[in-house]
Design an enzyme around this catalytic site. Structure first.
Site, short mmCIF file in Angstrom:
data_model
loop_
_atom_site.label_atom_id
_atom_site.label_comp_id
_atom_site.label_asym_id
_atom_site.label_seq_id
_atom_site.Cartn_x
_atom_site.Cartn_y
_atom_site.Cartn_z
N GLU A 28 0.81 -1.21 0.00
CA GLU A 28 0.00 0.00 0.00
C GLU A 28 0.85 1.27 0.00
OE1 GLU A 28 -3.84 -0.21 2.27
OE2 GLU A 28 -2.75 -1.78 3.32
N SER A 166 -6.15 -2.61 1.49
CA SER A 166 -6.53 -2.12 0.17
C SER A 166 -6.89 -3.25 -0.78
CB SER A 166 -5.41 -1.28 -0.45
OG SER A 166 -5.31 -0.04 0.18
N TYR A 236 -9.60 1.94 -6.68
CA TYR A 236 -8.84 3.11 -7.08
C TYR A 236 -8.99 3.50 -8.55
CZ TYR A 236 -6.83 2.06 -2.58
OH TYR A 236 -6.69 1.80 -1.24
N ASP A 276 -15.95 -2.01 8.30
CA ASP A 276 -16.66 -2.39 7.07
C ASP A 276 -17.54 -3.61 7.29
OD1 ASP A 276 -15.11 -0.37 6.06
OD2 ASP A 276 -13.75 -1.68 4.94
N ASN A 290 -10.34 -1.02 9.65
CA ASN A 290 -9.18 -0.25 9.19
C ASN A 290 -8.88 0.83 10.21
OD1 ASN A 290 -8.80 -1.08 6.08
ND2 ASN A 290 -10.98 -1.03 6.58
#
Length: 326
Positions: A28, A166, A236, A276, A290
């Site tokens: 990451e 990620s 992304y 999440d 996270n």
């Protein structure tokens, strides 16, 4: 727990010397650089004296001019600052590593402490904590390289490294012949792999902010709408649709908020964390936690707070000042 978002001062006051650390040795690295650049710019706009530090992919500490510092030199810089903002996502940063360095250097820092970072980074350990709280997670199995060689399943399953972020190394396995490649990809990033049953539900993120007085603030919830697996590429490439506030029934919203705060507290999180979930017909199912979520202005957590009227700059300023007050 409160859903009222605190407000920062309308104009910068009492500027601080703030170190922002980005990069790192994990997969990451680039995401961490983007988060660090955004945070540094926002803190500077709030009037803070920002000191940029970057950890190269090979582990070398670099100053703002990209000159090598060495670890001792980096610690000296950190000690010259009032507070550190760690923006290292993934192993080697978010897992409590950088928090431990700040603790040893005696410098206040934003975000989770050593234990919370290490626990939350470990998806298997997080599942065990959630299970003890009665928060549902996907049925799964932990594998090592030795176990993976003989493991079989009919699918569909999701294969992921135990400690990576990620969505790197995450694969959706639909048929048995796809399993070996998925396991190999995950094992490239971690010595342990988690294989979970596919959960069918809406993907909803919850941002929990812990304040120095012990109160908990939950920002408007965000739903991730993606065509297929919300993997690293989808995160992304701009194709994912972030909907905030998520359109949820009150009972579902409360269930998600309560579960997120319970997990946040059980892990011992500080600052802001993103929890999440999949929202299924049977209720929330925890996906991951996270403790150093992506933090560009377009990332999920800043979007959630912006939906409540807290700007990106205000949120960064709030986290910096809360770290000093903790």
């Amino acid at each position: 727990m409160s859903t009222t978002i605190p407000t920062a001062a309308s104009a910068p006051s009492n500027p601080l010397r703030v170190a922002v650390v980005g990069g790192g040795r994990s997969s990451e690295h680039d995401v961490s650089l983007a988060s660090a650049a955004g945070v540094a710019a926002a803190a500077a706009r709030r009037g803070h004296d920002v000191v940029r530090l970057t950890i190269h992919r090979d582990g070398t500490w670099l100053d703002a001019g990209r000159r090598p510092l060495g670890l001792a030199g980096a610690v000296d810089v950190l000690r010259s600052c009032a507070v550190v903002v760690p923006m290292l996502h993934g192993p080697g940063g978010e897992d409590g590593t950088l928090a431990a360095l700040c603790e040893l250097a005696g410098v206040p820092y934003v975000g989770a402490g050593v234990g919370a970072g290490a626990l939350a980074m470990d998806k298997w350990a997080t599942k065990l904590v959630a299970g003890a709280l009665g928060v549902a997670t996907a049925p799964g199995r932990l594998l090592t390289a030795a176990d993976a060689a003989s493991y079989t399943c009919a699918g569909p399953v999701v294969v992921k490294p135990v400690a990576a972020g990620s969505s790197h190394g995450v694969s959706l396995v639909r048929t048995p012949d796809e399993l070996p490649a998925a396991l190999a990809a995950a094992l490239e990033l971690d010595a342990r792999v988690l294989v979970e049953e596919v959960v069918v539900g809406r993907e909803v993120d919850v941002a929990v902010l812990g304040r120095p007085d012990g109160s908990r603030v939950v920002a408007p919830l965000l739903e991730v709408v993606a065509d297929g697996l919300f993997d690293a590429e989808t995160k992304y490439d701009g194709s994912a649709d972030f909907r905030v506030p998520a359109e949820l029934a009150d009972v579902d919203r409360k269930a998600l908020e309560d579960a997120a705060v319970a997990v946040y507290d059980a892990l011992g999180c500080r600052g802001v964390a993103r929890v999440d979930f999949f929202l299924t017909a049977d209720g929330p199912v925890l996906n991951e936690v996270n403790t150093t979520p992506g933090f560009t202005e377009q990332s999920q957590v800043p979007r959630m707070f912006a939906a409540a009227g807290t700007s990106y700059e205000e949120l960064v300023d709030l986290l910096v000042r809360d770290a000093l007050a903790a």
